[in-house]
Motif scaffolding. Structure first.
Motif, PDB file in Angstrom:
ATOM      1  N   TYR A   7       1.044  -1.220   0.032  1.00 27.14           N
ATOM      2  CA  TYR A   7       0.089   0.208  -0.178  1.00 27.14           C
ATOM      3  C   TYR A   7       0.907   1.447  -0.035  1.00 27.14           C
ATOM      4  O   TYR A   7       1.877   1.217   0.145  1.00 27.14           O
ATOM      5  CB  TYR A   7      -0.845  -0.168   1.126  1.00 27.14           C
ATOM      6  N   ASN A   8       0.322   2.305  -0.404  1.00 32.77           N
ATOM      7  CA  ASN A   8       0.989   3.667  -0.366  1.00 32.77           C
ATOM      8  C   ASN A   8       0.462   4.518   1.130  1.00 32.77           C
ATOM      9  O   ASN A   8      -0.239   3.920   1.688  1.00 32.77           O
ATOM     10  CB  ASN A   8       0.739   4.602  -1.548  1.00 32.77           C
ATOM     11  N   GLU A  10      -1.606   6.529   1.271  1.00 35.28           N
ATOM     12  CA  GLU A  10      -3.112   7.057   1.139  1.00 35.28           C
ATOM     13  C   GLU A  10      -3.629   5.870   1.640  1.00 35.28           C
ATOM     14  O   GLU A  10      -5.013   5.631   1.583  1.00 35.28           O
ATOM     15  CB  GLU A  10      -3.194   7.556  -0.086  1.00 35.28           C
ATOM     16  N   LYS A  12      -3.944   3.220  -0.521  1.00 31.53           N
ATOM     17  CA  LYS A  12      -4.438   2.255  -1.626  1.00 31.53           C
ATOM     18  C   LYS A  12      -3.343   1.202  -1.818  1.00 31.53           C
ATOM     19  O   LYS A  12      -2.282   1.539  -2.051  1.00 31.53           O
ATOM     20  CB  LYS A  12      -4.243   3.339  -2.867  1.00 31.53           C
ATOM     21  N   GLU A  13      -3.790   0.195  -2.560  1.00 32.30           N
ATOM     22  CA  GLU A  13      -2.932  -0.883  -3.197  1.00 32.30           C
ATOM     23  C   GLU A  13      -2.166  -0.436  -4.327  1.00 32.30           C
ATOM     24  O   GLU A  13      -2.591  -0.052  -5.172  1.00 32.30           O
ATOM     25  CB  GLU A  13      -3.969  -2.222  -3.224  1.00 32.30           C
ATOM     26  N   ASN A 145      -5.495   5.710   7.402  1.00 31.13           N
ATOM     27  CA  ASN A 145      -5.360   5.331   6.006  1.00 31.13           C
ATOM     28  C   ASN A 145      -5.312   3.764   5.734  1.00 31.13           C
ATOM     29  O   ASN A 145      -5.913   2.989   5.120  1.00 31.13           O
ATOM     30  CB  ASN A 145      -4.589   5.880   4.960  1.00 31.13           C
TER      31      ASN A 145
END
Length: 206
Positions: A7-8, A10, A12-13, A145
């Protein structure tokens, strides 16, 4: 090999990576894990209790009265245990509670702890945790997040700002990959680890 998402910041993958099974998918040795936790807690103990024996109490070098003819019981020192202010019989002394595990046992315990987190889906890999300056608020947002709060954040390399950003969060802790230990892995619900830290741990323990 076990495949996990990356993930980042944020949440998100962004990709998937394969974890080394010899580090992140070993049979869990509960005995070694328990021993590693007990060792770490025991090595923190200071063992500070202390009382003075008759040889350590100040004074009492002179015989208080002559041996015979006074009507008193014979006495050799006013610092003997039966005197007020005297030494203590079998006085407690500072104790060293520490003990040792050999390197292979320590490595096996760490691999068992990491493997248990992977099997429970409580190991989150992030591509990077880059902070231009220490920002506790930003780190809190990153953990939100990633849908975690009580987390052990593991980084590698020059990540001083990341460690400082975690430091003021009461439910999280930041450490470098070369300082990873069984107690911290088990203490926190989730392990948040960077890709570079995963590689560093695999190089050491694979």
């Amino acid at each position: 090999m076990a495949s996990v998402s990356v993930y980042n910041m944020e949440g998100k993958e962004v990709e998937k990576i394969d974890l080394n099974d010899s580090v992140f998918a070993v049979p869990v040795n509960e005995h070694l894990v328990h021993m590693a936790v007990v060792l770490q807690l025991a090595n923190k103990r200071q063992g500070t209790q202390k009382a003075k024996t008759r040889s350590e109490v100040r004074g009492g070098g002179r015989k208080p009265w002559r041996q015979k003819g006074t009507g008193h019981a014979r006495q050799g020192s006013i610092r003997a245990p039966q005197w007020t202010g005297g030494g203590v019989v079998f006085a407690p002394v500072p104790r060293d509670y520490s003990f040792k595990m050999n390197k292979k046992e320590k490595a096996a315990a760490i691999k068992s702890a990491l493997s248990s987190k992977v099997s429970e889906d409580k190991l989150i890999v992030v591509d990077s945790l880059d902070f231009e300056a220490p920002k506790t608020k930003k780190m809190k947002e990153v953990l939100a997040n990633l849908k975690t709060e009580k987390a052990l954040v593991v980084v590698d390399g020059d990540a001083a700002n990341t460690i400082l950003s975690v430091r003021n969060l009461p439910t999280a802790r930041g450490i470098y990959s070369n300082s990873i230990n069984v107690y911290d892995i088990l203490k926190y619900d989730t392990v948040v680890i960077t890709k570079s830290a995963v590689k560093a741990i695999e190089e050491v323990y694979a």
